[in-house]
Design a protein around this motif. Structure first.
Motif, mmCIF file in Angstrom:
data_model
loop_
_atom_site.group_PDB
_atom_site.id
_atom_site.type_symbol
_atom_site.label_atom_id
_atom_site.label_comp_id
_atom_site.label_asym_id
_atom_site.label_seq_id
_atom_site.Cartn_x
_atom_site.Cartn_y
_atom_site.Cartn_z
ATOM 1 N N LYS A 30 0.786 -1.289 0.030
ATOM 2 C CA LYS A 30 0.163 0.194 -0.001
ATOM 3 C C LYS A 30 0.746 1.346 -0.073
ATOM 4 N N LYS A 31 2.013 1.268 0.521
ATOM 5 C CA LYS A 31 2.982 2.254 0.699
ATOM 6 C C LYS A 31 3.407 2.711 -0.844
ATOM 7 N N GLY A 32 3.548 1.771 -1.649
ATOM 8 C CA GLY A 32 4.116 1.919 -2.959
ATOM 9 C C GLY A 32 4.429 0.654 -3.619
ATOM 10 N N SER A 33 3.906 0.650 -4.890
ATOM 11 C CA SER A 33 4.083 -0.518 -5.663
ATOM 12 C C SER A 33 4.285 -0.390 -7.335
ATOM 13 N N PHE A 34 4.248 -1.093 -8.007
ATOM 14 C CA PHE A 34 4.496 -0.974 -9.566
ATOM 15 C C PHE A 34 3.473 -1.069 -10.304
ATOM 16 N N PRO A 35 3.346 -0.546 -11.644
ATOM 17 C CA PRO A 35 2.286 -0.761 -12.562
ATOM 18 C C PRO A 35 2.449 -2.206 -12.871
ATOM 19 N N TYR A 36 1.191 -2.632 -13.034
ATOM 20 C CA TYR A 36 1.058 -4.268 -13.563
ATOM 21 C C TYR A 36 1.587 -5.173 -12.471
ATOM 22 N N SER A 37 1.518 -4.571 -10.980
ATOM 23 C CA SER A 37 1.852 -5.610 -10.105
ATOM 24 C C SER A 37 0.602 -5.921 -9.243
ATOM 25 N N VAL A 38 0.596 -7.239 -8.593
ATOM 26 C CA VAL A 38 -0.445 -7.809 -7.877
ATOM 27 C C VAL A 38 0.172 -8.121 -6.424
ATOM 28 N N ASN A 39 -0.561 -7.913 -5.371
ATOM 29 C CA ASN A 39 0.094 -8.293 -4.057
ATOM 30 C C ASN A 39 -0.674 -9.542 -3.666
ATOM 31 N N LEU A 40 0.256 -10.514 -3.731
ATOM 32 C CA LEU A 40 0.019 -12.052 -3.302
ATOM 33 C C LEU A 40 0.981 -12.279 -2.100
ATOM 34 N N PRO A 41 0.867 -11.835 -0.822
ATOM 35 C CA PRO A 41 1.969 -11.803 -0.114
ATOM 36 C C PRO A 41 2.416 -13.235 0.539
ATOM 37 N N LEU A 42 3.616 -13.452 1.058
ATOM 38 C CA LEU A 42 4.035 -14.632 1.401
ATOM 39 C C LEU A 42 3.666 -14.580 3.100
ATOM 40 N N ILE A 43 3.527 -13.368 3.569
ATOM 41 C CA ILE A 43 3.064 -13.256 5.010
ATOM 42 C C ILE A 43 2.112 -12.134 5.153
ATOM 43 N N THR A 44 1.087 -12.184 6.104
ATOM 44 C CA THR A 44 0.346 -11.002 6.509
ATOM 45 C C THR A 44 1.090 -9.924 7.027
ATOM 46 N N ASP A 45 0.147 -8.765 7.382
ATOM 47 C CA ASP A 45 0.741 -7.675 8.230
ATOM 48 C C ASP A 45 1.141 -8.041 9.562
ATOM 49 N N GLU A 46 0.008 -9.215 10.156
ATOM 50 C CA GLU A 46 0.261 -9.360 11.578
ATOM 51 C C GLU A 46 1.509 -10.455 11.698
ATOM 52 N N GLU A 47 1.668 -11.258 10.610
ATOM 53 C CA GLU A 47 2.541 -12.189 10.596
ATOM 54 C C GLU A 47 4.062 -11.629 10.470
ATOM 55 N N ARG A 48 4.027 -10.400 9.823
ATOM 56 C CA ARG A 48 5.177 -9.729 9.422
ATOM 57 C C ARG A 48 5.566 -9.089 10.779
ATOM 58 N N HIS A 49 4.680 -8.496 11.724
ATOM 59 C CA HIS A 49 4.861 -7.840 12.733
ATOM 60 C C HIS A 49 5.364 -8.833 14.011
ATOM 61 N N LEU A 50 4.827 -9.982 14.007
ATOM 62 C CA LEU A 50 5.540 -11.091 14.945
ATOM 63 C C LEU A 50 6.791 -11.365 14.675
ATOM 64 N N ILE A 51 6.970 -11.557 13.542
ATOM 65 C CA ILE A 51 8.338 -12.159 12.762
ATOM 66 C C ILE A 51 9.363 -11.204 13.260
ATOM 67 N N GLY A 52 8.854 -9.843 12.801
ATOM 68 C CA GLY A 52 10.132 -8.596 13.161
ATOM 69 C C GLY A 52 10.391 -8.711 14.514
ATOM 70 N N ILE A 53 9.546 -8.899 15.454
ATOM 71 C CA ILE A 53 9.866 -9.083 16.877
ATOM 72 C C ILE A 53 10.585 -10.116 17.267
ATOM 73 N N LYS A 54 10.402 -11.259 16.674
ATOM 74 C CA LYS A 54 11.083 -12.615 16.972
ATOM 75 C C LYS A 54 12.513 -12.358 16.337
ATOM 76 N N TYR A 55 12.565 -11.753 15.170
ATOM 77 C CA TYR A 55 13.975 -11.283 14.818
ATOM 78 C C TYR A 55 14.613 -10.627 15.738
ATOM 79 N N LYS A 56 14.057 -9.468 16.202
ATOM 80 C CA LYS A 56 14.788 -8.374 17.052
ATOM 81 C C LYS A 56 15.297 -9.222 18.242
ATOM 82 N N ASN A 57 14.397 -10.163 18.756
ATOM 83 C CA ASN A 57 14.842 -10.520 20.135
ATOM 84 C C ASN A 57 15.684 -11.723 20.052
ATOM 85 N N PHE A 58 15.587 -12.664 18.882
ATOM 86 C CA PHE A 58 16.272 -13.711 18.999
ATOM 87 C C PHE A 58 17.068 -13.980 17.638
#
Length: 366
Positions: A30-58
């Protein structure tokens, strides 16, 4: 079959309008993408947030393990199916994540278990974005700017759409570039605009156009600003001034501000469309009150209310033409004349749409 095919032939992506699978989280897309692109994410926003916390701590290893835990079983199957379905419909599609690292590599490996190959962008979103911004900055080397001016309602956008070697800023930013220019669907992000603009410039330059035509705009169109280097270059361009009769200008502005606007609001809001449209129009009038002056603002408001009442009573939009005539004469025209007087651009030609089109045909085209 596993593969790690990468490409950084960004120019060919633009010229071929290559479909792209953006596997970043929705918040990133949503912050920025390219023409002719579609968002089919590997992880959701919530999953990304939790993975980020895990990365920071462990650290990275623990974060990756958590990611695999989130995207497993039916969830994994569903996401792989979405990527494969898109690839089936778009055989030349490529994929990317933010830096071309873990996420896009994981997706590439998973997809490659089902189909021979999918290519990912080397350096991901960041590298492609840098390429596009550099192309905007470097684009002045390749073309001569022509600037299309004219009073509000003269049909500049209509003329631009008839010319292949033109770039329609207002179309790219989804805004008419005036106090009443806001559209229901809203404007793209600044990043999305810049990416789309880069695509346009690259495609036009590649066709060999020596001259590109732009509408005369300020630094900002709604909430979007034209990139600084390009804006400065366009400020040096020569002008073509479109001249249109006052009656025709009323008709063009009526179609845009009233007829088509009410249709758009009706599609969006259905039975409540009229209330929303009135509110937005009155908000726009309020924005120009100071520049217009209290007496002229009062007259403008009265003409609008008279037109509203006539529409409610007779079902006719005709009275809005009186409101538009006053708006053009008392607000837009004095402002345009002042700006034209201040303008340091060289005026090459003044004339009707047909005169300007004929002139443009005489310029060297590929």
């Amino acid at each position: 079959m596993l593969n790690s095919s990468e490409s950084n032939d960004f120019k060919s992506l633009v010229l071929n309008k290559t479909p792209l699978i953006d596997v970043r989280a929705p918040i990133e897309f949503k912050k920025g993408s390219f023409p002719y692109s579609v968002n089919l994410p590997l992880i959701t926003d919530e999953e990304r947030h939790l993975i980020g916390i895990k990365y920071k701590n462990f650290g990275n290893e623990e974060a990756v393990m958590l990611g695999h835990k989130f995207v497993s079983g039916e969830v994994k199957e569903k996401r792989i199916k979405a990527w494969l379905d898109f690839k089936k419909d778009n055989p030349n599609a490529m994929l990317y994540c933010f830096r071309g690292g873990q996420r896009s590599k994981i997706v590439q490996e998973w997809i490659s278990e089902y189909i021979p190959e999918i290519i990912r962008l080397k350096g991901g979103y960041k590298a492609f974005r840098n390429y596009l911004m550099n192309e905007i900055d470097n684009s002045p080397k390749y073309f001569n700017p022509l600037i299309l001016g004219g009073h509000t309602g003269s049909g500049k956008t209509i003329l631009l759409k008839k010319i292949e070697n033109s770039i329609d800023f207002e179309g790219l930013v989804n805004h008419r570039g005036s106090s009443f220019g806001k559209k229901i669907t809203g404007q793209p992000s600044q990043i999305d605009f810049e990416n789309s603009l880069a695509y346009e410039l690259i495609q036009k330059v590649n066709k060999g156009f020596m001259n590109l035509l732009f509408e005369d705009e300020g630094k900002y169109i709604g909430s979007i600003n034209i990139p600084k280097n390009l804006a400065e270059y366009l400020s040096q361009g020569s002008m073509l001034v479109l001249e249109t009769s006052f009656e025709e200008r009323i008709s063009i502005t009526f179609d845009e501000y009233i007829l088509n606007a009410q249709k758009d609001y009706k599609k969006e809001f259905e039975e409540d469309y009229f209330v929303f449209w009135i509110n937005d129009m009155q908000t726009a009038m309020k924005r120009i009150e100071k520049r217009l002056g209290s007496m002229r603002y009062k007259v403008l408001n009265e003409l609008f209310i008279e037109a509203l009442n006539f529409q409610n009573k007779k079902g006719s939009l005709e009275k809005y033409k009186n409101w538009i005539a006053y708006l053009l004469k008392e607000y837009y025209d004095p402002m345009y004349e002042y700006q034209l007087e201040k303008n340091k651009k060289k005026i090459l030609l003044k004339g009707s749409s047909s005169v300007i089109l004929d002139y443009l045909q005489t310029l060297k085209l590929p």
